[in-house]
Each structure stands twice: as C-alpha cells, then as structure tokens.
Design an enzyme around this catalytic site. Structure first.
Site, mmCIF file in Angstrom:
data_model
loop_
_atom_site.group_PDB
_atom_site.id
_atom_site.type_symbol
_atom_site.label_atom_id
_atom_site.label_comp_id
_atom_site.label_asym_id
_atom_site.label_seq_id
_atom_site.Cartn_x
_atom_site.Cartn_y
_atom_site.Cartn_z
ATOM 1 N N LYS A 16 0.833 -1.211 0.000
ATOM 2 C CA LYS A 16 0.000 0.000 0.000
ATOM 3 C C LYS A 16 0.867 1.260 0.000
ATOM 4 C CE LYS A 16 -2.114 -1.071 3.874
ATOM 5 N NZ LYS A 16 -1.412 -2.344 4.151
ATOM 6 N N ARG A 87 -10.239 0.708 8.064
ATOM 7 C CA ARG A 87 -9.763 -0.591 8.511
ATOM 8 C C ARG A 87 -10.818 -1.397 9.226
ATOM 9 N NH1 ARG A 87 -3.990 0.389 8.401
ATOM 10 N NH2 ARG A 87 -2.951 -1.487 9.055
ATOM 11 N N ARG A 121 11.572 -5.773 5.548
ATOM 12 C CA ARG A 121 11.456 -4.325 5.293
ATOM 13 C C ARG A 121 12.435 -3.546 6.165
ATOM 14 N NH1 ARG A 121 5.697 -1.640 5.593
ATOM 15 N NH2 ARG A 121 5.698 -2.658 7.629
ATOM 16 N N ARG A 154 10.773 -1.379 11.524
ATOM 17 C CA ARG A 154 9.605 -0.919 12.268
ATOM 18 C C ARG A 154 9.386 -1.806 13.479
ATOM 19 N NH1 ARG A 154 4.575 0.314 8.270
ATOM 20 N NH2 ARG A 154 3.474 -0.926 9.812
ATOM 21 N N ARG A 165 -1.011 -8.814 13.265
ATOM 22 C CA ARG A 165 -1.555 -7.817 12.333
ATOM 23 C C ARG A 165 -2.357 -8.502 11.226
ATOM 24 N NH1 ARG A 165 3.897 -5.217 10.841
ATOM 25 N NH2 ARG A 165 2.729 -4.091 9.223
HETATM 26 P P1 AP5 Z 1 4.860 -1.562 1.938
HETATM 27 O O1 AP5 Z 1 4.561 -0.786 0.701
HETATM 28 O O2 AP5 Z 1 5.551 -0.875 3.038
HETATM 29 O O3 AP5 Z 1 3.510 -2.304 2.434
HETATM 30 P P2 AP5 Z 1 2.234 -1.769 3.188
HETATM 31 O O4 AP5 Z 1 1.043 -2.413 2.565
HETATM 32 O O5 AP5 Z 1 2.241 -0.279 3.260
HETATM 33 O O6 AP5 Z 1 2.461 -2.441 4.599
HETATM 34 P P3 AP5 Z 1 2.309 -1.832 6.068
HETATM 35 O O7 AP5 Z 1 3.049 -2.728 6.980
HETATM 36 O O8 AP5 Z 1 2.631 -0.379 6.086
HETATM 37 O O9 AP5 Z 1 0.761 -2.030 6.268
HETATM 38 P P4 AP5 Z 1 0.014 -2.035 7.594
HETATM 39 O O10 AP5 Z 1 -1.383 -1.895 7.114
HETATM 40 O O11 AP5 Z 1 0.283 -3.179 8.474
HETATM 41 O O12 AP5 Z 1 0.652 -0.806 8.399
HETATM 42 P P5 AP5 Z 1 0.187 0.693 8.655
HETATM 43 O O13 AP5 Z 1 1.400 1.519 8.753
HETATM 44 O O14 AP5 Z 1 -0.896 1.084 7.742
HETATM 45 O O15 AP5 Z 1 5.709 -2.858 1.495
HETATM 46 C C1 AP5 Z 1 6.171 -3.783 2.458
HETATM 47 C C2 AP5 Z 1 7.583 -4.278 2.076
HETATM 48 O O16 AP5 Z 1 7.498 -5.012 0.861
HETATM 49 C C3 AP5 Z 1 8.610 -3.166 1.825
HETATM 50 O O17 AP5 Z 1 9.844 -3.585 2.289
HETATM 51 C C4 AP5 Z 1 8.616 -3.017 0.303
HETATM 52 O O18 AP5 Z 1 9.876 -2.582 -0.169
HETATM 53 C C5 AP5 Z 1 8.313 -4.428 -0.159
HETATM 54 N N1 AP5 Z 1 7.507 -4.459 -1.391
HETATM 55 C C6 AP5 Z 1 6.479 -3.628 -1.723
HETATM 56 N N2 AP5 Z 1 5.941 -3.978 -2.915
HETATM 57 C C7 AP5 Z 1 6.652 -5.071 -3.332
HETATM 58 C C8 AP5 Z 1 6.588 -5.906 -4.495
HETATM 59 N N3 AP5 Z 1 5.679 -5.678 -5.464
HETATM 60 N N4 AP5 Z 1 7.450 -6.947 -4.586
HETATM 61 C C9 AP5 Z 1 8.375 -7.174 -3.600
HETATM 62 N N5 AP5 Z 1 8.503 -6.426 -2.487
HETATM 63 C C10 AP5 Z 1 7.646 -5.373 -2.354
HETATM 64 O O19 AP5 Z 1 -0.456 0.548 10.139
HETATM 65 C C11 AP5 Z 1 0.353 0.244 11.229
HETATM 66 C C12 AP5 Z 1 -0.466 0.240 12.516
HETATM 67 O O20 AP5 Z 1 -1.059 1.536 12.701
HETATM 68 C C13 AP5 Z 1 -1.648 -0.729 12.549
HETATM 69 O O21 AP5 Z 1 -1.250 -2.019 12.946
HETATM 70 C C14 AP5 Z 1 -2.549 -0.043 13.590
HETATM 71 O O22 AP5 Z 1 -2.080 -0.257 14.882
HETATM 72 C C15 AP5 Z 1 -2.359 1.429 13.261
HETATM 73 N N6 AP5 Z 1 -3.334 1.931 12.272
HETATM 74 C C16 AP5 Z 1 -3.056 2.402 11.025
HETATM 75 N N7 AP5 Z 1 -4.186 2.763 10.393
HETATM 76 C C17 AP5 Z 1 -5.197 2.521 11.262
HETATM 77 C C18 AP5 Z 1 -6.612 2.665 11.172
HETATM 78 N N8 AP5 Z 1 -7.215 3.131 10.051
HETATM 79 N N9 AP5 Z 1 -7.350 2.304 12.252
HETATM 80 C C19 AP5 Z 1 -6.772 1.836 13.368
HETATM 81 N N10 AP5 Z 1 -5.445 1.664 13.519
HETATM 82 C C20 AP5 Z 1 -4.659 2.006 12.464
HETATM 83 MG MG MG Z 2 2.379 1.153 4.812
#
Ligand code: AP5
Ligand code: MG
Ligand code: ZN
Length: 208
Positions: A16, A87, A121, A154, A165
């Site tokens: 994402k 979410r 990552r 992270r 997660r």
């Molecule tokens: P990356 O692009 O970083 O993936 P991502 O989908 O953004 O993964 P996240 O871990 O950020 O998602 P998440 O939903 O768990 O975390 P968030 O920060 O939103 O890619 C991942 C890795 O893969 C990287 O190393 C990249 O280089 C590699 N990669 C990417 N594309 C690739 C490809 N095509 N091929 C190979 N490798 C690739 O949320 C974190 C926390 O915040 C949650 O757990 C929660 O506690 C809180 N939170 C956030 N939003 C909310 C909400 N709306 N409500 C409540 N709590 C929330």
């Molecule tokens: Mg992300």
C-alpha cells in the site's frame, strides 16, 4: 477534472505504501496514510492512551483517534490516495459521510509473501523511505539512498506482531473489502508482481 479520490486497501505488507507514493506522484494528489501519521504521534497521550501501545501489539488504534487524523488530512486535499484507512466497517461508514470515492482498489498477496516482505522491510527514520533487504535493497547496505541515515526496522515488523496484524486484518478489514465488493465499487488488483507491474495495474484501475 477534479483530482482523483482513491483508497488503497490490502493486508499488512501488500505494498500500500509503496504504491500509494507512486500514485500520489502520478496524479499529483495527497498521500494520506494513517499508519505514518500515527507513528509520527505514537507517544501523544489521547483519551484512549498512546498510539504506541496499540501499534506495538499489532492492534487497531481506537476509531476516534484515527478518524480525527483523516478528517484533518482530507479537509484541504485536492484529490488523495488514502492508505491504511478504512480498517473496519465503522471507519468505512464514517468515510462515506465525508467523501465521494472514485476508486477503491484492493491489493491481494499470498500470506507467506506478506511475511517475507514485512520481516525484510527496512525504513529510513529520517525521511521515511522504504526498502527491503532482498526485493528493494539500498545501494549501500543499511543506509538510506536519499539521505544517508542508518536504516531501521519498524517496531511492529517482528514475526509475532506480523502474525497478529494479519489476524486483525482478517477480522476487521477483510469485511471492509467485502463491503466495497458488494456495493460494486471494488477493483481487486494482483499485488504479487513486481512494483512496476502492480503500479501499471493500479493506473489502469484509476483510469478505467
Ligand atoms: P509496503 O509498501 O511498506 O507495504 P504496506 O502495505 O504499506 O504495509 P504496512 O506494513 O505499512 O501495512 P500495515 O497496514 O500493516 O501498516 P500501517 O502503517 O498502515 O511494502 C512492504 C515491504 O514489501 C517493503 O519492504 C517493500 O519494499 C516491499 N515491497 C512492496 N511492494 C513489493 C513488491 N511488489 N514486490 C516485492 N517487495 C515489495 O499501520 C500500522 C499500525 O497503525 C496498525 O497495525 C494499527 O495499529 C495502526 N493503524 C493504522 N491505520 C489505522 C486505522 N485506520 N485504524 C486503526 N489503527 C490504524
Ligand atoms: Mg504502509
Ligand atoms: Zn532517508
């Protein structure tokens, strides 16, 4: 034409952040990411405690805290890519009252690949650039291409927290994907290709 209003759904590690950054650049819209906003404010006391306690456990931060971030970020946005929100179904309902969405895309990636992506990552603590030790390594191991800072992991990218997660995603966020599918708004995009392949598919979705 008004700038596109896009949401990008998908499990942890689906790409994402990687793809939202590119989409925001391509369409000149804001990249609104609740995860990054919460990480930047993880030690701020709220009525519900600090974001850190929830994030380090892999749980959702309470809706009032997250909804407020989104309202503020979308208030002056001329087009956006929303990454990490909604979410759960309550957040989806809240969002429906404040915006009209043009595109709802969901990235699908097999679970073992998600775990590989997250545990490998690396992030830049200074400029937020994202790397992967195997799939997107920096030019010089351990340091940021853009600013030279030492890369870190992270706090929630440990294998146990990643599993939690993924469980939280299945329980709370998979129903959001179902909801958009039922209302005919959803486009599912294969997230298991190279970043370029996934980006091409997303661009076609936005322009369809
Ligand atoms: P990356 O692009 O970083 O993936 P991502 O989908 O953004 O993964 P996240 O871990 O950020 O998602 P998440 O939903 O768990 O975390 P968030 O920060 O939103 O890619 C991942 C890795 O893969 C990287 O190393 C990249 O280089 C590699 N990669 C990417 N594309 C690739 C490809 N095509 N091929 C190979 N490798 C690739 O949320 C974190 C926390 O915040 C949650 O757990 C929660 O506690 C809180 N939170 C956030 N939003 C909310 C909400 N709306 N409500 C409540 N709590 C929330
Ligand atoms: Mg992300
Ligand atoms: Zn950097």
């Amino acid at each position: 034409m008004n700038q596109p209003q896009i949401i990008l759904l998908g499990p942890p590690g689906a790409g994402k952040g990687t793809q939202s950054t590119r989409l925001a650049e391509e369409y000149d819209v804001d990249h609104v990411t609740t995860g990054d906003a919460l990480r930047a404010n993880r030690d701020v006391e709220t009525d519900h405690g600090t974001p850190r306690e929830y994030m380090e456990a892999g749980e959702l931060v309470p809706d009032p805290v997250v909804n407020e971030i989104v309202v503020e970020a979308l208030a002056d946005a001329d087009g956006f890519v929303l990454d990490g929100y909604p979410r759960n179904l309550d957040q989806a309902e809240f969002l429906a009252d404040i915006v009209d969405l043009d595109t709802v895309a969901s990235l699908s990636v097999p679970e073992d690949e998600l775990v590989r992506r997250l545990t490998g990552r690396r992030i830049c603590p200074d400029c937020d650039a994202t790397y992967h030790v195997e799939f997107a390594p920096p030019a010089e191991a351990g340091s940021c291409d853009d600013c030279g800072a030492e890369l870190t992991q992270r706090d929630d990218d440990t294998e146990d927290t990643v599993r939690e997660r993924l469980r939280v995603y299945e329980e709370n966020t998979a129903p959001v994907v179902d909801h958009y599918r039922e209302t005919g708004k959803l486009t599912e995009v294969d997230g298991d290709g190279t970043p370029d392949e996934v980006f091409t598919a997303l661009r076609e979705t936005v322009e369809a």
